[in-house]
Design a protein around this motif. Structure first.
Motif, short mmCIF file in Angstrom:
data_model
loop_
_atom_site.label_atom_id
_atom_site.label_comp_id
_atom_site.label_asym_id
_atom_site.label_seq_id
_atom_site.Cartn_x
_atom_site.Cartn_y
_atom_site.Cartn_z
N GLY A 38 -2.27 -5.01 5.28
CA GLY A 38 -1.98 -4.17 6.43
C GLY A 38 -1.81 -2.74 5.94
N ILE A 39 -2.64 -1.84 6.48
CA ILE A 39 -2.66 -0.48 5.94
C ILE A 39 -1.31 0.19 6.12
N GLY A 40 -0.80 0.77 5.02
CA GLY A 40 0.48 1.46 5.08
C GLY A 40 1.67 0.55 4.91
N ASN A 41 1.41 -0.76 4.74
CA ASN A 41 2.52 -1.70 4.67
C ASN A 41 2.77 -2.13 3.23
N PHE A 42 3.89 -1.70 2.67
CA PHE A 42 4.19 -1.97 1.27
C PHE A 42 4.43 -3.46 1.03
N ILE A 45 -10.85 -12.11 11.11
CA ILE A 45 -9.78 -12.93 11.67
C ILE A 45 -8.58 -12.09 12.09
N ARG A 46 -8.20 -11.15 11.25
CA ARG A 46 -6.93 -10.44 11.44
C ARG A 46 -7.02 -9.03 10.92
N MET A 80 1.91 -7.90 10.39
CA MET A 80 2.74 -8.47 11.46
C MET A 80 3.85 -9.37 10.92
N LEU A 81 3.60 -9.98 9.74
CA LEU A 81 4.59 -10.88 9.18
C LEU A 81 5.87 -10.15 8.83
#
Lengths: 314, 294
Positions: B233-237, B282-283, B289-290
Motif C-alpha cells: 500500500g503506497i505510503g504505508n510503512f 485483486i487489490r 487496509m489491514l
C-alpha cells in the motif's frame, strides 16, 4: 566509410526512430499514457520479425505479424492497470520490459539468447551495392512511416482523437459524458504498441542482427526525449524530436572519435540527455512545437468566416 | 533435498533488504504522489559512498552505513528541492514528475559511471559464517537483519510518537487537512526525502556487500522494491514490512521451484512482477487496509 552511405544510414535511422516516437506520441502526447516500457514492444516486433523471416515468411507478413503480436501483448499488459492511476501503468510496463529481456536472454532456443542472431534484410537484391541497399531501406522505412503518420494524423483530428484528449485532460468529465476511459486507453495502448512493433521489425531487418542488449531501457528513454523535445500531442513534433536526437547522437559519436574529454563521452551523452529532459519539463513542458489544434470542418468555417484563421491557429 | 530452514532464513534476509530499500520509496511516493524511479540511483549512490568509507578508508561497516545515510539523504533532499518541488509548484502532472525522476536517474547513474567506472567492484571484507543447526548465516546477514529490525522499531516510534512522524502520516492521508492544521507540508516532504534516500543508501550497501557494486546496483533490485511498495500500500510503512517479507519468501520459494523445474534462476525477478500484477488485479490498494484503524 562512404560519406553518402553515412548520410543515407542517418536518414534510415531517423525514419525508424520517427516511427517509435510517433507510437509514443499517440500514447503519451494524445492519450496521456506513460509507457515506460516502449522497448518491450519494439523487442516483440523485432523478435517476431526475425523468427518468422528465418522460416522464409515474406517480409511484409513478418512486419504485420510483429505489429499484431505487439498490439495483442500491449493490450494484455495494459489491462490490469487501465482503471488505475497513470503511475501503475508506467511501473507495470517498465517491469514487463525488464522481464521480457530476461526471457530472451535466458532462452537460447528463441533467438540465440545473449549472443543474438542474424536477421535477413527485408528486400535483398542480388549483387547490389551498399548504396542501393540503403535506398531500398529508405523506401521501405519511409513508406511505413508515411502510412503511420497519415493514420495518426487522421486519428488525431477525428472525434476519436478528441475523446483521447478529453480523457487525458479530465477523466471524470469524459466519463460523465459517457466515454469509457478504460476502453479508449486499451485501444490507444494497443495501437501505440502495434506501431512500435512495426518499427521494431524494420529496425531488426535494417541492422541485420538482434540481441537482448539492444533493447535496454535506455532505448525507451531515448524515445521519450524525442517526444518531449519535439512537442507531445503534435505528430510533426515527434518527427522533429526524432531528427534532433539522432543528430545529437551522431554529433556525440563524432566527438567520441575525434576529441578527448575529461569525461567519457558515452557517459556524458546520457548525463546531457537527463539534464535536457529536466530543463524541458521545467521551462518548456509543451516542447518545441505546440500541441496541434484539432482540425474539423466546423472549426475551419468559423475561423475562415471571421478571417483570423492564421492568427488563431498559430 | 531442499534445506527448508535455510530457505526461510534466506527469505528473512531478502525481505530485510527489500524492507530497507522500499521504506523510502513508499514514503516519498505517498507524500509527493509520484513514484520516484531515481530511487534506484539513490541505492547505487549510497552503495558507492559506503564502499569508499568501508574499503579504501577501511573504517568498516557501521561508519559506512552512517556516512552513506547522511550523504545520500542530503543528495535526495537536494534533488527534491531543485527538481521535484519546482515542478510540483508549476503544476506538473504525475507523468511529468515520473519522467523527471527517470531523467534524474540517468544523470545520477551515468555520473556514477563517469566517476567510478562500469567495472563491478567488490567489498573485500570477508564475513565470518556461523552454522546453527542446519542453517548457515554470515556476519553480514546478521547485521542486515539487525538493521532492518532496528529500522522498523525506530520508524514506528518516529511515526507514532514524534511531531514529524505525526506530520508525515497526516500529510500522507490528507495533505489539504494537514496544511489547514498548520503543518508545514514542504518541510515534511523534504524531511521524508532525506530519510527515504538515506535508507535507500543503507539497502545499497547491504546489496553491494552481498553481491557486487556497479552503476546498476540499484536498478537490479528496483523491481521487487516497487512490488513491495505497491503490495504494502503506497505510503504505508506497516504494509511494506509485511509485503517485504511476503516477497522475500515468494522469491526464495520461487528459486527453489525454478531449480526444480530446471529453469534459469534469473527469472526470480519475474516473481516480484507476478505479485505486482496480481496485487493490481485483486487489490490495487495493497495491504494498507489491514493496518487502518477502525
Amino acid at each position: 566509410m562512404d560519406p553518402l552511405v553515412y548520410v543515407l544510414d542517418f536518414i534510415v535511422l531517423v525514419g525508424i526512430f520517427s516511427i517509435f516516437s510517433l507510437s509514443l506520441n499517440i500514447e503519451f502526447g494524445f492519450a496521456g499514457l506513460a509507457n515506460f516500457g516502449k522497448v518491450a514492444f519494439v523487442l516483440i516486433g523485432a523478435y517476431t520479425y526475425t523468427l518468422l523471416s528465418n522460416i522464409n515468411v515474406p517480409f511484409y507478413v513478418c512486419l504485420i505479424a510483429g505489429a499484431t503480436a505487439s498490439a495483442i501483448i500491449g493490450f494484455l499488459v495494459s489491462l490490469p492497470t487501465l482503471k488505475l492511476r497513470e503511475d501503475y501503468l508506467a511501473i507495470v510496463v517498465l517491469a514487463f520490459g525488464e522481464i521480457l529481456k530476461v526471457i530472451v536472454k535466458s532462452e537460447d532456443w528463441i533467438a540465440g539468447g545473449v549472443w543474438g542472431i542474424p536477421v535477413y534484410p527485408a528486400i535483398s537484391v542480388t549483387g547490389s551495392s551498399a548504396r542501393l541497399d540503403m535506398v531500398i531501406n529508405i523506401a521501405l522505412v519511409y513508406f511505413c512511416l508515411f502510412i503511420s503518420f497519415f493514420l495518426l494524423q487522421l486519428l488525431a483530428n477525428s472525434p476519436y482523437g478528441r475523446v483521447m484528449r478529453a480523457i487525458r485532460e479530465d477523466e471524470v468529465a469524459a466519463e460523465a459524458l459517457g466515454k469509457n476511459r478504460a476502453k479508449y486507453r486499451a485501444q490507444v495502448f494497443a495501437l501505440g504498441s502495434a506501431i512500435a512493433g512495426l518499427g521494431g521489425g524494420l529496425y531488426a531487418q535494417y541492422l541485420q542482427f538482434i540481441d537482448p542488449y539492444m533493447f535496454a531501457p535506455m532505448l525507451t528513454f531515448t524515445i521519450w526525449i524525442m517526444v518531449l523535445l519535439g512537442g507531445p500531442g503534435n505528430n510533426w513534433g515527434a518527427l522533429l524530436g526524432a531528427g534532433l536526437v539522432q543528430l545529437f547522437d551522431r554529433g556525440a559519436n563524432i566527438v567520441k572519435d575525434y576529441l578527448t574529454l575529461p569525461i567519457d563521452p558515452s557517459n556524458l551523452q546520457y548525463i546531457i540527455y537527463g539534464i535536457l529532459i529536466i530543463l524541458v519539463l521545467l521551462y518548456r513542458p509543451q516542447g518545441l512545437l505546440k500541441e496541434s489544434q484539432v482540425k474539423t470542418k466546423a472549426m475551419e468555417s468559423i475561423f475562415n468566416g471571421r478571417g483570423f484563421a492564421k492568427n488563431r491557429r498559430g | 533435498m531442499v534445506n527448508w530452514a535455510q530457505v526461510f532464513v534466506n527469505s528473512g534476509i531478502t525481505g530485510s533488504l527489500y524492507l530497507i530499500g522500499a521504506v523510502g520509496l513508499t514514503l516519498t511516493y505517498g507524500l509527493s504522489k509520484f513514484p520516484n524511479f531515481a530511487h534506484a540511483e539513490f541505492i547505487t549512490l549510497g552503495a558507492f559512498f559506503g564502499y569508499i568509507v568501508a574499503e579504501p578508508l577501511g573504517l568498516g561497516l557501521p561508519p559506512s552505513l552512517v556516512v552513506a545515510f547522511l550523504a545520500t539523504g542530503l543528495v535526495g533532499l537536494l534533488c527534491y528541492r531543485v527538481i521535484f518541488q519546482p515542478l510540483s509548484k508549476k503544476g506538473a502532472t504525475i507523468i511529468h514528475l515520473m519522467v523527471a525522476s527517470i531523467a534524474l536517474g540517468l544523470v545520477l547513474r551515468y555520473s556514477i559511471g563517469a566517476i567510478w567506472g562500469w567495472e563491478p567492484l567488490y567489498f573485500k571484507t570477508s564475513w565470518p559464517s556461523f552454522d546453527i543447526g542446519m542453517i548457515r548465516i554470515t556476519g553480514l546477514w546478521i547485521w542486515l537483519i539487525f538493521v532492518a529490525i532496528t529500522l522498523a522499531i525506530i520508524m514506528h516510534l518516529i511515526l507514532v510518537h514524534t511531531k514529524i512522524g505525526k506530520a508525515i502520516r497526516a500529510t500522507n492521508s490528507n495533505p489539504e487537512l494537514a496544511l489547514a492544521s498548520g503543518i508545514n507540508i514542504d518541510r515534511v516532504i523534504l524531511v521524508t526525502w532525506f530519510i527515504g534516500a538515506g535508507l535507500a543508501a543503507v539497502a545499497g550497501i547491504f546489496r553491494a556487500a552481498n553481491t557486487q557494486i556497479w552503476p546498476m546496483t540499484g536498478w537490479d533490485i528496483i523491481l521487487p522494491i516497487f512490488a513491495v511498495a505497491i503490495l504494502g500500500g503506497i505510503g504505508n510503512f506497516y504494509g511494506s514490512i509485511v509485503a517485504a517479507f511476503i516477497i522475500g519468501l515468494a522469491e526464495n520459494l520461487g528459486v527453489v521451484a525454478l531449480m526444480a523445474l530446471g529453469l534459469s534462476t534469473s527469472y526470480r525477478i519475474a516473481i516480484a512482477f507476478i505479485i505486482l500484477i496480481l496485487t493490481l488485479i485483486i487489490r490495487p490498494e495493497g495491504l494498507a487496509m489491514l493496518f487502518r484503524r477502525s
